[in-house]
Design an enzyme around this catalytic site. Structure first.
Site, PDB file in Angstrom:
ATOM      1  N   LYS A  22       0.844  -1.208   0.000  1.00  0.00           N
ATOM      2  CA  LYS A  22       0.000   0.000   0.000  1.00  0.00           C
ATOM      3  C   LYS A  22       0.873   1.248   0.000  1.00  0.00           C
ATOM      4  CE  LYS A  22      -1.682   1.604   4.017  1.00  0.00           C
ATOM      5  NZ  LYS A  22      -1.401   3.014   4.320  1.00  0.00           N
ATOM      6  N   ASN A  23       1.895   1.268   0.853  1.00  0.00           N
ATOM      7  CA  ASN A  23       2.692   2.491   1.031  1.00  0.00           C
ATOM      8  C   ASN A  23       3.735   2.699  -0.049  1.00  0.00           C
ATOM      9  OD1 ASN A  23       1.134   3.064   3.195  1.00  0.00           O
ATOM     10  ND2 ASN A  23       2.646   2.486   4.742  1.00  0.00           N
ATOM     11  N   ARG A  92      -4.472  10.690   4.598  1.00  0.00           N
ATOM     12  CA  ARG A  92      -3.391  11.664   4.742  1.00  0.00           C
ATOM     13  C   ARG A  92      -2.410  11.587   3.573  1.00  0.00           C
ATOM     14  NH1 ARG A  92       1.367  12.028   6.081  1.00  0.00           N
ATOM     15  NH2 ARG A  92       2.216  13.746   7.300  1.00  0.00           N
ATOM     16  N   CYS A 116      -5.060  12.259  12.653  1.00  0.00           N
ATOM     17  CA  CYS A 116      -5.738  10.957  12.558  1.00  0.00           C
ATOM     18  C   CYS A 116      -5.572  10.303  13.923  1.00  0.00           C
ATOM     19  CB  CYS A 116      -5.117  10.100  11.464  1.00  0.00           C
ATOM     20  SG  CYS A 116      -3.469   9.526  11.862  1.00  0.00           S
ATOM     21  N   ARG A 121       0.136  14.337  12.787  1.00  0.00           N
ATOM     22  CA  ARG A 121       0.535  14.111  11.386  1.00  0.00           C
ATOM     23  C   ARG A 121       0.775  15.431  10.635  1.00  0.00           C
ATOM     24  NH1 ARG A 121      -1.000   8.904  10.083  1.00  0.00           N
ATOM     25  NH2 ARG A 121       0.685   8.931   8.565  1.00  0.00           N
ATOM     26  N   ASP A 307       4.728   0.453  12.035  1.00  0.00           N
ATOM     27  CA  ASP A 307       3.494  -0.151  11.488  1.00  0.00           C
ATOM     28  C   ASP A 307       3.324  -1.604  11.890  1.00  0.00           C
ATOM     29  OD1 ASP A 307       3.467   1.632   8.295  1.00  0.00           O
ATOM     30  OD2 ASP A 307       3.018   2.237  10.349  1.00  0.00           O
ATOM     31  N   ILE A 329       7.887   6.875  17.094  1.00  0.00           N
ATOM     32  CA  ILE A 329       7.557   7.591  15.855  1.00  0.00           C
ATOM     33  C   ILE A 329       6.295   8.434  16.009  1.00  0.00           C
ATOM     34  CG2 ILE A 329       7.075   7.387  13.375  1.00  0.00           C
ATOM     35  CD1 ILE A 329       9.879   6.419  14.096  1.00  0.00           C
ATOM     36  N   ARG A 401      -8.527  -0.579   4.546  1.00  0.00           N
ATOM     37  CA  ARG A 401      -7.628   0.422   3.954  1.00  0.00           C
ATOM     38  C   ARG A 401      -6.317  -0.219   3.520  1.00  0.00           C
ATOM     39  NH1 ARG A 401      -7.051   5.976   7.085  1.00  0.00           N
ATOM     40  NH2 ARG A 401      -5.661   6.124   5.301  1.00  0.00           N
TER      41      ARG A 401
HETATM   42  C1  EPZ Z   1       4.403   6.921   6.418  1.00  0.00           C
HETATM   43  O1  EPZ Z   1       3.641   7.949   7.003  1.00  0.00           O
HETATM   44  C2  EPZ Z   1       3.463   5.731   6.279  1.00  0.00           C
HETATM   45  N1  EPZ Z   1       2.362   6.092   5.384  1.00  0.00           N
HETATM   46  C3  EPZ Z   1       2.925   5.332   7.653  1.00  0.00           C
HETATM   47  O2  EPZ Z   1       2.118   4.176   7.484  1.00  0.00           O
HETATM   48  C4  EPZ Z   1       4.117   4.980   8.546  1.00  0.00           C
HETATM   49  O3  EPZ Z   1       3.640   4.685   9.843  1.00  0.00           O
HETATM   50  C5  EPZ Z   1       5.092   6.174   8.613  1.00  0.00           C
HETATM   51  O4  EPZ Z   1       5.495   6.537   7.275  1.00  0.00           O
HETATM   52  C6  EPZ Z   1       6.342   5.849   9.410  1.00  0.00           C
HETATM   53  O5  EPZ Z   1       6.992   4.748   8.850  1.00  0.00           O
HETATM   54  C7  EPZ Z   1       2.575   6.081   4.055  1.00  0.00           C
HETATM   55  O6  EPZ Z   1       3.658   5.799   3.578  1.00  0.00           O
HETATM   56  C8  EPZ Z   1       1.393   6.438   3.186  1.00  0.00           C
HETATM   57  P1  EPZ Z   1       6.466  10.245   8.538  1.00  0.00           P
HETATM   58  P2  EPZ Z   1       4.230   9.459   7.049  1.00  0.00           P
HETATM   59  O7  EPZ Z   1       6.343  11.531   7.784  1.00  0.00           O
HETATM   60  O8  EPZ Z   1       5.083   9.708   5.872  1.00  0.00           O
HETATM   61  C9  EPZ Z   1       6.588  13.492  11.977  1.00  0.00           C
HETATM   62  C10 EPZ Z   1       0.191   2.850   7.708  1.00  0.00           C
HETATM   63  O9  EPZ Z   1      -0.307   2.308   8.688  1.00  0.00           O
HETATM   64  N2  EPZ Z   1       6.477  14.475  10.892  1.00  0.00           N
HETATM   65  O10 EPZ Z   1       7.633   9.358   8.265  1.00  0.00           O
HETATM   66  O11 EPZ Z   1       3.095  10.365   7.311  1.00  0.00           O
HETATM   67  C11 EPZ Z   1       5.333  12.642  12.110  1.00  0.00           C
HETATM   68  O12 EPZ Z   1       4.357  13.285  12.892  1.00  0.00           O
HETATM   69  C12 EPZ Z   1       0.715   4.267   7.809  1.00  0.00           C
HETATM   70  O13 EPZ Z   1       0.325   2.307   6.581  1.00  0.00           O
HETATM   71  C13 EPZ Z   1       6.510  15.829  11.201  1.00  0.00           C
HETATM   72  O14 EPZ Z   1       6.610  16.223  12.356  1.00  0.00           O
HETATM   73  O15 EPZ Z   1       5.146   9.397   8.339  1.00  0.00           O
HETATM   74  C14 EPZ Z   1       5.861  11.376  12.745  1.00  0.00           C
HETATM   75  O16 EPZ Z   1       5.965  11.607  14.140  1.00  0.00           O
HETATM   76  C15 EPZ Z   1       0.468   4.859   9.187  1.00  0.00           C
HETATM   77  N3  EPZ Z   1       6.419  16.720  10.175  1.00  0.00           N
HETATM   78  C16 EPZ Z   1       7.279  11.245  12.155  1.00  0.00           C
HETATM   79  O17 EPZ Z   1       7.616  12.548  11.658  1.00  0.00           O
HETATM   80  C17 EPZ Z   1       6.320  16.335   8.867  1.00  0.00           C
HETATM   81  O18 EPZ Z   1       6.283  17.207   7.975  1.00  0.00           O
HETATM   82  C18 EPZ Z   1       7.386  10.260  10.998  1.00  0.00           C
HETATM   83  O19 EPZ Z   1       6.362  10.606  10.096  1.00  0.00           O
HETATM   84  C19 EPZ Z   1       6.274  14.958   8.579  1.00  0.00           C
HETATM   85  C20 EPZ Z   1       6.374  14.045   9.601  1.00  0.00           C
END
Ligand code: EPZ
Length: 422
Positions: A22-23, A92, A116, A121, A307, A329, A401
């Protein structure tokens, strides 16, 4: 609404064919916005989230057709740069249209995704990165209004946290920028390597695949390409943990053992026999062998994936020892704990840490529980498979999802599971 019913306590035996990730599919689908022509994407899972992103692309003027797991996507007539709140609020990952729209059209108006269940996020790193490339971003009325006169300008982008979609968004934007872009402290998840491969196939010039330093030399134009989505490592891990929890022996096929380095080691530390070769992983979980309590700490790839945190916690409720789960995370990724406790689990939360006092195999009892987010839902499925008696999981749209054909895949392993109306 539908709910999932599980008659637990049965061993799982057989094979599961793993679907495309998916990702990985989500950024690959939005990357088609970067080039005219008909893109071919293979091994694309048919999920609620992939259907959502395709609806979003349709609203931008993209046409597509699905034949089995192959998508043909034509973004030639891209004629809109606004992603509505109605679509973005449900997923998202819709923010992944920002980079391609800015690169192709020089403007994008995308609703802020909003929070969420698992956390706020934010997308501040995405926005800071685009501003580094010369984009003007205004946040108003819940939307990001981003635009630039002419081409994006190559520059250095540094991520305080190796954001997965942040890295993907900036990577896509930089492919058509004027000059060279460096992305420092880039995320290294396998899904990013899949996107790099697709972009290079489209004519992009990218160095550093799989490392935390990506160098992108911008080009004038890209061409449509034919790309395969990598196997879903989180789906693979979820089924491995399900077999570990229920007991039995099963093989995951069409997967990639190399994408699960942390989980395979943790399952071996628990006392399970796990072997990976080529595109298969086999796990043997003898029910008479007690499960050891093993600590996990979620980290960016190649560390233990966030995840798969909820799923492993469900397994640890069945060990004969204590395990500490540290979620680094996301700020609110323990929504499954209250539901697991309804099934008899002994878990205490202290901030970002949960202490699981294992009950031994057979320690959980089936109960009515509620899904709150995608991965928390899968941990309840795992608990239900291992528990004695019946578990009923409501709000299973969360599960749909990210898990393709969940009921048939679990039934294929001998589980007693079915859907019914609430
Ligand atoms: C991706 O989300 C995945 N989603 C998530 O999978 C996964 O949990 C996550 O990466 C971590 O591996 C997709 O790929 C579609 P991040 P993403 O930006 O990119 C903070 C699932 O279940 N952050 O790596 O949104 C954030 O809040 C989903 O399939 C900021 O502060 O995650 C988090 O604490 C859930 N500012 C950390 O960084 C930003 O601009 C990592 O988030 C971006 C992120």
């Amino acid at each position: 609404m539908e709910k999932l019913v599980i008659e637990g306590g049965r061993e799982l035996h057989g094979q599961v064919r793993i679907s495309g990730a998916k990702n990985a599919a989500l950024p690959l689908i939005t990357a088609t916005l970067l080039a005219k022509g008909v893109h071919v994407l293979r091994n694309v899972p048919d999920l609620r989230d992939t259907r959502t992103i395709l609806r979003l692309l349709e609203s931008l003027g993209v046409t597509w057709e699905r034949q089995g797991h192959t998508l043909r996507i034509d973004a030639t007539d891209l004629n809109c740069s606004e992603a509505s709140y109605e679509l973005v609020k449900t997923m998202r990952a819709s923010v992944l249209v920002l980079g391609p729209l800015l690169a192709r059209l020089g403007r994008a108006r995308v609703s802020l995704p909003g929070g969420c269940a698992i956390g706020a996020r934010p997308i501040n790193f995405h926005i800071l990165g685009f501003e580094q490339l010369g984009v003007t971003c205004r946040l108003e009325h819940g939307y990001v209004d981003a635009e630039i006169d002419g081409r994006l300008q190559g520059n250095t982008v540094y991520f305080d946290i190796p954001s997965v979609t942040g890295t993907e968004n900036l990577l896509m934007a930089a492919t058509l920028a004027q000059g060279t872009t460096l992305i420092k402290n880039a995320a290294r998840e396998p899904e990013i390597g899949n996107l790099v491969d697709m972009l290079i196939g489209m004519g992009a010039e990218i160095e550093g695949r799989g490392t935390d330093l990506l160098t992108i030399h911008g080009v004038e134009e890209l061409q449509a390409a034919d790309t395969a989505v990598i196997p879903d490592r989180i789906e693979t891990g979820t089924y491995l943990i399900a077999v570990a929890a229920a007991g039995g022996e099963a093989t995951m096929t069409h997967c990639n053992p190399g994408h699960l380095p942390a989980l395979l080691e943790k399952l071996r530390a628990v006392g399970l026999e796990v072997s990976g070769q080529d595109d298969e992983i086999t796990i043997r979980a003898l029910r008479q062998r007690p499960l050891k309590g093993v600590d996990i700490k979620t980290m960016p790839y190649p560390g233990y994936p966030t995840d798969l945190q909820a799923q492993f916690m469900a397994l640890m409720t069945l060990s004969n020892q204590t395990a500490v789960v540290n979620e680094t995370i996301f700020e609110n990724r323990f929504m499954h704990v209250a539901e697991l406790k309804r099934m008899g689990a002994d878990i205490r939360i202290d901030g970002h840490t949960a202490v699981v006092a294992g009950l031994g195999r057979g320690g959980l009892t089936g109960a009515p529980v509620m899904a709150t987010d995608l991965r928390a839902s899968s941990s309840l499925v795992i608990a239900g498979l291992a528990a004695s008696g019946r578990t009923e999981i409501s709000r299973i749209y969360h599960l749909e999802r990210g898990y393709e054909n969940l009921v048939s895949k679990l039934s294929g392993l001998g589980a007693r599971v079915w859907k019914t109306q609430e």
